[in-house]
Design an enzyme around this catalytic site. Structure first.
Site, short mmCIF file in Angstrom:
data_model
loop_
_atom_site.label_atom_id
_atom_site.label_comp_id
_atom_site.label_asym_id
_atom_site.label_seq_id
_atom_site.Cartn_x
_atom_site.Cartn_y
_atom_site.Cartn_z
N GLY A 50 0.82 -1.22 0.00
CA GLY A 50 0.00 0.00 0.00
C GLY A 50 0.85 1.26 0.00
N HIS A 120 12.54 1.17 0.54
CA HIS A 120 12.16 -0.19 0.94
C HIS A 120 13.27 -0.82 1.80
CE1 HIS A 120 8.59 -0.75 -1.51
NE2 HIS A 120 9.20 -0.65 -2.65
N GLY A 276 -7.18 -3.20 -4.23
CA GLY A 276 -7.15 -2.35 -3.05
C GLY A 276 -8.05 -2.85 -1.93
P1 A3P Z 1 -3.77 -5.19 -4.48
O1 A3P Z 1 -2.86 -5.80 -5.48
O2 A3P Z 1 -4.11 -6.13 -3.36
O3 A3P Z 1 -4.98 -4.58 -5.06
P2 A3P Z 1 2.16 -0.67 -3.42
O4 A3P Z 1 1.57 0.69 -3.53
O5 A3P Z 1 2.98 -0.89 -2.19
O6 A3P Z 1 2.82 -1.07 -4.68
O7 A3P Z 1 0.93 -1.66 -3.19
C1 A3P Z 1 -0.02 -1.90 -4.19
C2 A3P Z 1 -1.27 -2.43 -3.51
O8 A3P Z 1 -1.95 -1.35 -2.86
C3 A3P Z 1 -2.25 -3.00 -4.51
O9 A3P Z 1 -2.97 -3.98 -3.78
C4 A3P Z 1 -3.08 -1.77 -4.83
O10 A3P Z 1 -4.32 -2.07 -5.43
C5 A3P Z 1 -3.24 -1.17 -3.45
N1 A3P Z 1 -3.55 0.26 -3.48
C6 A3P Z 1 -3.06 1.19 -4.33
N2 A3P Z 1 -3.58 2.40 -4.05
C7 A3P Z 1 -4.41 2.22 -3.00
C8 A3P Z 1 -5.26 3.12 -2.26
N3 A3P Z 1 -5.34 4.40 -2.55
N4 A3P Z 1 -5.94 2.59 -1.23
C9 A3P Z 1 -5.88 1.30 -0.93
N5 A3P Z 1 -5.11 0.40 -1.59
C10 A3P Z 1 -4.38 0.86 -2.62
#
Ligand code: A3P
Length: 308
Positions: A50, A120, A276
């Protein structure tokens, strides 16, 4: 040690953790040369926990306008907020990415304070000045099963097409052996967890699930932690709701910049948005695999009081 087959790059083991080849030089540069300022705010995440969301939330928290109803999502008043036209990934520099190159490195060094930065890096590999200054660390992670499923989808989105699809079983084998970007996942999380117990004023340990469950409460805690609490007037005026609505999945994922944009090195911004949701891993993992995940998590994190 080196492992092929996750992303475009090989993963190399460096100081006990796996890093993508293109980031190792930057990681070393960051470790060696970075000078933390006391008011820096460093977001650290496990990949696919996230990050995009938290980047947006931290950025909006630091960059609220002095009037209320800053971003009643998409009314004219909000049209010029940077989050509406810029990917969150471009608003918080990725430090080990930037430290590969002196020009980018100078940009980080010259940023106006308070600097909002992202990495990270595992806790044990952070530069000394981060650990010894008063800068704040916000650490975000996610339950390992959802984190894994999200990572697997992401890996398949960004792999060269000629490599074919990475099967869930192959990815699972790597992840559970600890071979994942910035993994072993459990060790990465544990380092920050243990440190946050020792230094709660220094490290805020957050879980994606908790942010989803109680966004407003956690946003207030977060703002207070980074020294930018919301005033009574802002709370009453709806600033917290505004920040949450501009940063929510539905809003961010539907913005043109996040649907059609590209990041430096060509990665599509849409790759950072999928569902998400919490718990999507049950749609991909058998009960046997879930049991395997839960037992690794219990074995590695349970004794330290960390549960997902
Ligand atoms: P999912 O693949 O489970 O949908 P990162 O940003 O660390 O790369 O993580 C990506 C994950 O966060 C994805 O999860 C994505 O859909 C979710 N994500 C991206 N934007 C988000 C938001 N505004 N609120 C909640 N989840 C979000």
């Amino acid at each position: 040690p080196r492992e092929e087959g996750w992303f475009q790059n090989s993963l190399y083991q460096f100081q006990g953790f796996w890093h993508q080849a293109w980031l190792i030089q930057g990681a070393l540069g960051f470790q060696k040369h970075f000078k933390a300022c006391d008011d820096d705010i460093l977001l650290v995440t496990t990949p696919k926990s996230g990050t995009t969301w938290l980047k947006a939330i931290l950025y909006a928290t630091l960059n609220r306008y002095p009037t209320f109803h800053l971003f009643p999502t998409i009314t004219p008043i909000s049209h010029n907020h940077p989050l509406l036209t810029t990917s969150p990934h471009l608003l918080l520099p990725f430090v080990e990415g930037m430290y590969q190159d002196n020009i980018f490195r100078d940009q980080i060094d010259g940023m106006a304070s308070p600097r909002l930065l992202f990495t990270h890096m595992p806790y044990s590999s952070l530069p000394k000045s981060v650990k010894h200054s008063s800068c704040k660390i916000v650490f975000l992670c996610r339950n390992p099963k959802d984190n894994f499923v999200s990572l697997w989808h992401f890996a398949n989105k960004i792999r060269p097409k000629t490599w074919g699809t990475l099967s869930l079983e192959e990815a699972l084998d790597k992840f559970c052996r600890g071979v994942s970007p910035h993994g072993p996942f459990w060790n990465h999380v544990l380092e920050y967890w243990l440190e946050s117990l020792k230094r709660p004023d220094k490290i805020k340990f957050l879980k994606y699930e908790d942010m989803k469950d109680q966004p407003a409460t956690n946003l207030k805690i977060l703002a207070h932690f980074i020294g930018h609490s919301f005033s009574q007037e802002e709370e009453v005026g709806g600033v917290i709701d505004d920040i949450l609505s501009i940063c929510c999945f539905e809003n961010l994922s539907n913005l043109k910049v996040n649907k059609e944009g590209k990041l430096p090195f060509g990665m599509e911004t849409s790759a950072f948005f999928r569902k998400g949701q919490v718990g999507d891993s049950v749609n991909y993992l058998s009960s046997e695999i879930i049991e395997k995940f839960d037992s690794i998590t219990q074995e590695k994190l349970g004794p330290h009081g960390l549960k997902f």
